[in-house]
Design a protein around this motif. Structure first.
Motif, PDB file in Angstrom:
ATOM      1  N   ILE A   1     -47.702  38.252  24.657  1.00 18.59           N
ATOM      2  CA  ILE A   1     -49.019  38.900  24.576  1.00 18.59           C
ATOM      3  C   ILE A   1     -50.026  37.967  23.905  1.00 18.59           C
ATOM      4  O   ILE A   1     -51.139  37.770  24.400  1.00 18.59           O
TER       5      ILE A   1
ATOM      6  N   ALA B   1     -49.683  41.012  30.125  1.00 18.12           N
ATOM      7  CA  ALA B   1     -50.657  42.038  29.766  1.00 18.12           C
ATOM      8  C   ALA B   1     -49.989  43.113  28.920  1.00 18.12           C
ATOM      9  O   ALA B   1     -50.607  43.702  28.038  1.00 18.12           O
ATOM     10  N   CYS B   2     -48.720  43.368  29.212  1.00 16.09           N
ATOM     11  CA  CYS B   2     -47.970  44.423  28.545  1.00 16.09           C
ATOM     12  C   CYS B   2     -46.495  44.072  28.643  1.00 16.09           C
ATOM     13  O   CYS B   2     -46.049  43.557  29.671  1.00 16.09           O
TER      14      CYS B   2
ATOM     15  N   ASN C   1     -42.929  46.147  27.921  1.00 16.82           N
ATOM     16  CA  ASN C   1     -42.203  47.340  27.496  1.00 16.82           C
ATOM     17  C   ASN C   1     -40.852  46.899  26.965  1.00 16.82           C
ATOM     18  O   ASN C   1     -40.111  46.195  27.658  1.00 16.82           O
TER      19      ASN C   1
ATOM     20  N   LYS D   1     -45.386  42.606  32.400  1.00 19.82           N
ATOM     21  CA  LYS D   1     -46.418  42.599  33.443  1.00 19.82           C
ATOM     22  C   LYS D   1     -47.268  41.352  33.318  1.00 19.82           C
ATOM     23  O   LYS D   1     -47.825  41.082  32.257  1.00 19.82           O
TER      24      LYS D   1
ATOM     25  N   TYR E   1     -55.507  49.501  36.976  1.00 22.25           N
ATOM     26  CA  TYR E   1     -54.424  48.951  36.153  1.00 22.25           C
ATOM     27  C   TYR E   1     -54.122  47.515  36.557  1.00 22.25           C
ATOM     28  O   TYR E   1     -53.975  46.643  35.706  1.00 22.25           O
TER      29      TYR E   1
ATOM     30  N   VAL F   1     -54.297  44.138  34.241  1.00 20.97           N
ATOM     31  CA  VAL F   1     -53.239  43.139  34.054  1.00 20.97           C
ATOM     32  C   VAL F   1     -53.815  41.743  34.275  1.00 20.97           C
ATOM     33  O   VAL F   1     -53.641  40.845  33.454  1.00 20.97           O
TER      34      VAL F   1
ATOM     35  N   SER G   1     -56.122  40.671  31.505  1.00 20.75           N
ATOM     36  CA  SER G   1     -55.429  40.487  30.225  1.00 20.75           C
ATOM     37  C   SER G   1     -54.705  39.156  30.120  1.00 20.75           C
ATOM     38  O   SER G   1     -54.497  38.652  29.019  1.00 20.75           O
TER      39      SER G   1
END
Length: 115
Positions: free
Chosen positions: A25, A31-32, A34, A60, A96, A100, A103
């Motif tokens: 990040i 971007a993300c 999990n 992502k 979304y 991404v 980001s």
């Protein structure tokens, strides 16, 4: 529109998963990320069947940023040969997917310079 990828890897523990996720990040490589619950893995390594508890990550990113993401994972990952696969996202909520792409674009650089 940038091609969005979902990359998958596993780490041996939560601390290394947290560290890798934060770096991806911070460096605009994802971007993300999990960080999922531990799972059991069964695999063959150097001719032996192994089992391990691992922490899966869902990452992502975009096709353009994937090479740099791959290099970062290889540099930070504790495994000799880490699992890292990336799947193209066939469709998704346009806002979304745009988020991404935005980001993982490095600040103050044109998009073509981030590859």
């Amino acid at each position: 529109m940038a091609e969005v990828f979902l990359a998958l890897t596993t780490l041996p523990d939560r601390a290394s998963a947290d560290m890798l996720a934060a770096r991806l990040i911070e460096e605009h490589l994802a971007a993300c990320v999990n960080i999922l619950a531990p799972c059991g893995s069964v695999y063959r390594w150097q001719g032996m069947v192994e089992t391990a508890s691992e922490i899966p990550l869902l990452i992502k990113t975009t096709r353009d940023r994937y090479p740099a993401l791959e290099a970062a994972v290889q540099a930070m990952h504790p495994y000799e040969v880490p699992e890292l696969i990336a799947l193209p996202v066939a469709c998704g909520l346009p806002a979304y997917l745009d988020w991404v792409a935005a980001s993982v674009t490095m600040p103050n650089l044109p998009p073509s310079a981030t590859a």
